[in-house]
Design a protein around this motif. Structure first.
Motif, PDB file in Angstrom:
ATOM      1  N   LEU A 187       0.826  -1.204   0.000  1.00 40.08           N
ATOM      2  CA  LEU A 187       0.000   0.000   0.000  1.00 40.08           C
ATOM      3  C   LEU A 187       0.859   1.253   0.000  1.00 40.08           C
ATOM      4  O   LEU A 187       0.504   2.260  -0.605  1.00 40.08           O
ATOM      5  CB  LEU A 187      -0.920  -0.005   1.224  1.00 40.08           C
ATOM      6  N   ASP A 188       1.995   1.163   0.689  1.00 42.67           N
ATOM      7  CA  ASP A 188       2.902   2.303   0.733  1.00 42.67           C
ATOM      8  C   ASP A 188       3.620   2.434  -0.603  1.00 42.67           C
ATOM      9  O   ASP A 188       4.546   1.695  -0.917  1.00 42.67           O
ATOM     10  CB  ASP A 188       3.919   2.110   1.874  1.00 42.67           C
ATOM     11  N   GLY A 189       3.194   3.364  -1.406  1.00 41.34           N
ATOM     12  CA  GLY A 189       3.812   3.568  -2.709  1.00 41.34           C
ATOM     13  C   GLY A 189       3.260   2.688  -3.797  1.00 41.34           C
ATOM     14  O   GLY A 189       3.678   2.776  -4.951  1.00 41.34           O
ATOM     15  N   LYS A 190       2.303   1.806  -3.427  1.00 40.97           N
ATOM     16  CA  LYS A 190       1.693   0.888  -4.385  1.00 40.97           C
ATOM     17  C   LYS A 190       2.760   0.123  -5.178  1.00 40.97           C
ATOM     18  O   LYS A 190       2.688  -0.012  -6.394  1.00 40.97           O
ATOM     19  CB  LYS A 190       0.751   1.629  -5.323  1.00 40.97           C
ATOM     20  N   GLN A 191       3.757  -0.354  -4.466  1.00 39.34           N
ATOM     21  CA  GLN A 191       4.855  -1.080  -5.091  1.00 39.34           C
ATOM     22  C   GLN A 191       4.479  -2.547  -5.285  1.00 39.34           C
ATOM     23  O   GLN A 191       4.073  -3.227  -4.343  1.00 39.34           O
ATOM     24  CB  GLN A 191       6.119  -0.985  -4.220  1.00 39.34           C
ATOM     25  N   ILE A 192       4.598  -3.037  -6.500  1.00 38.65           N
ATOM     26  CA  ILE A 192       4.278  -4.424  -6.824  1.00 38.65           C
ATOM     27  C   ILE A 192       5.557  -5.257  -6.730  1.00 38.65           C
ATOM     28  O   ILE A 192       6.566  -4.927  -7.349  1.00 38.65           O
ATOM     29  CB  ILE A 192       3.660  -4.547  -8.219  1.00 38.65           C
ATOM     30  N   ILE A 207       7.545  -4.970   7.694  1.00 36.77           N
ATOM     31  CA  ILE A 207       7.412  -4.409   6.347  1.00 36.77           C
ATOM     32  C   ILE A 207       6.094  -4.839   5.703  1.00 36.77           C
ATOM     33  O   ILE A 207       5.384  -4.044   5.083  1.00 36.77           O
ATOM     34  CB  ILE A 207       8.602  -4.836   5.462  1.00 36.77           C
ATOM     35  N   TYR A 208       5.751  -6.126   5.888  1.00 35.96           N
ATOM     36  CA  TYR A 208       4.558  -6.663   5.234  1.00 35.96           C
ATOM     37  C   TYR A 208       3.351  -6.727   6.162  1.00 35.96           C
ATOM     38  O   TYR A 208       2.296  -7.239   5.771  1.00 35.96           O
ATOM     39  CB  TYR A 208       4.868  -8.042   4.657  1.00 35.96           C
ATOM     40  N   GLY A 209       3.511  -6.199   7.386  1.00 39.15           N
ATOM     41  CA  GLY A 209       2.380  -6.119   8.293  1.00 39.15           C
ATOM     42  C   GLY A 209       1.828  -7.457   8.700  1.00 39.15           C
ATOM     43  O   GLY A 209       0.610  -7.621   8.845  1.00 39.15           O
ATOM     44  N   VAL A 210       2.713  -8.442   8.893  1.00 41.45           N
ATOM     45  CA  VAL A 210       2.255  -9.769   9.299  1.00 41.45           C
ATOM     46  C   VAL A 210       2.861 -10.120  10.643  1.00 41.45           C
ATOM     47  O   VAL A 210       3.891  -9.582  11.057  1.00 41.45           O
ATOM     48  CB  VAL A 210       2.632 -10.848   8.264  1.00 41.45           C
TER      49      VAL A 210
END
Length: 204
Positions: A82-87, A117-120
């Motif tokens: 979500l931060d920067g919409k980085q794929i 970083i990945y919110g897990v």
């Protein structure tokens, strides 16, 4: 039989209280054991054949198999931050783990940073995509996986086929030696990189 109960099979009409019935039951057990042995031999032969062909069985996170059974990078989009919409692809995530560990030089801190970083975390592991949540021990196993260095592992690492996919390696030999050194030193002096004891001189 010893308890006075007479067993009779309904589909084959075998009565175990008679000599003929017991003989038939023993024969069926022998045939069943033989069939199981034949299947075991066939599976082992097939597995040995795939190893001789240097084909992969179960690709780890980051990889998939091509039509020839060789390991190649899984370049499909895996997650969008979500931060920067980085794929990111699985390859991007795995490469980030290597870089983070070489920077942090601690399995525990690296695992914590990755999960943040990945919110897990443990509470959200049911909802996170497979491969995102990582523990210190899981991170260690992944960093030491020979597949990342272009080799294929069989029999839980007991047999390794070298240079099966050199163009698809994610880690250099020099990086692996650095990872192995830091992990060994930190484990010796303080587990996963504990703060209570002196750790690797480059740990910061």
């Amino acid at each position: 039989i010893e308890s006075g109960v007479i067993l009779r099979t309904l589909d084959q009409n075998i009565v175990l209280s008679t000599a003929a019935g017991r003989t038939m039951a023993h024969m069926l057990m022998v045939f069943g054991t033989g069939e199981s042995d034949f299947k075991t031999e066939a599976v082992k032969a097939g597995t040995a054949y795939r190893r001789r062909q240097k084909k992969a069985f179960h690709p780890p996170f980051v990889y998939c198999k091509d039509i020839d059974g060789k390991l190649v990078f899984d370049d499909q989009e895996y997650i969008c931050l979500l931060d920067g919409k980085q794929i990111l692809t699985a390859k991007d995530i795995a490469r980030e783990r290597i870089d983070l560990y070489l920077k942090e030089r601690s399995l525990r801190r690296t695992a914590r940073a990755i999960n943040e970083i990945y919110g897990v975390g443990q509470a959200s592991k049911v909802y996170s995509r497979p491969g995102l949540l990582v523990s210190p021990s899981g991170l260690r196993n992944r960093l030491h996986n020979p597949v990342l260095r272009g080799h294929t592992s069989y029999l839980r690492g007991q047999e390794i086929a070298l240079h099966t996919h050199p163009e698809q390696r994610l880690m250099t030999d020099r990086e692996f030696e650095a990872i192995k050194e830091v992990t060994a030193v930190n484990k010796k002096v303080g587990g996963w990189g504990a703060q209570s004891q002196k750790r690797h001189p480059m740990s910061g």
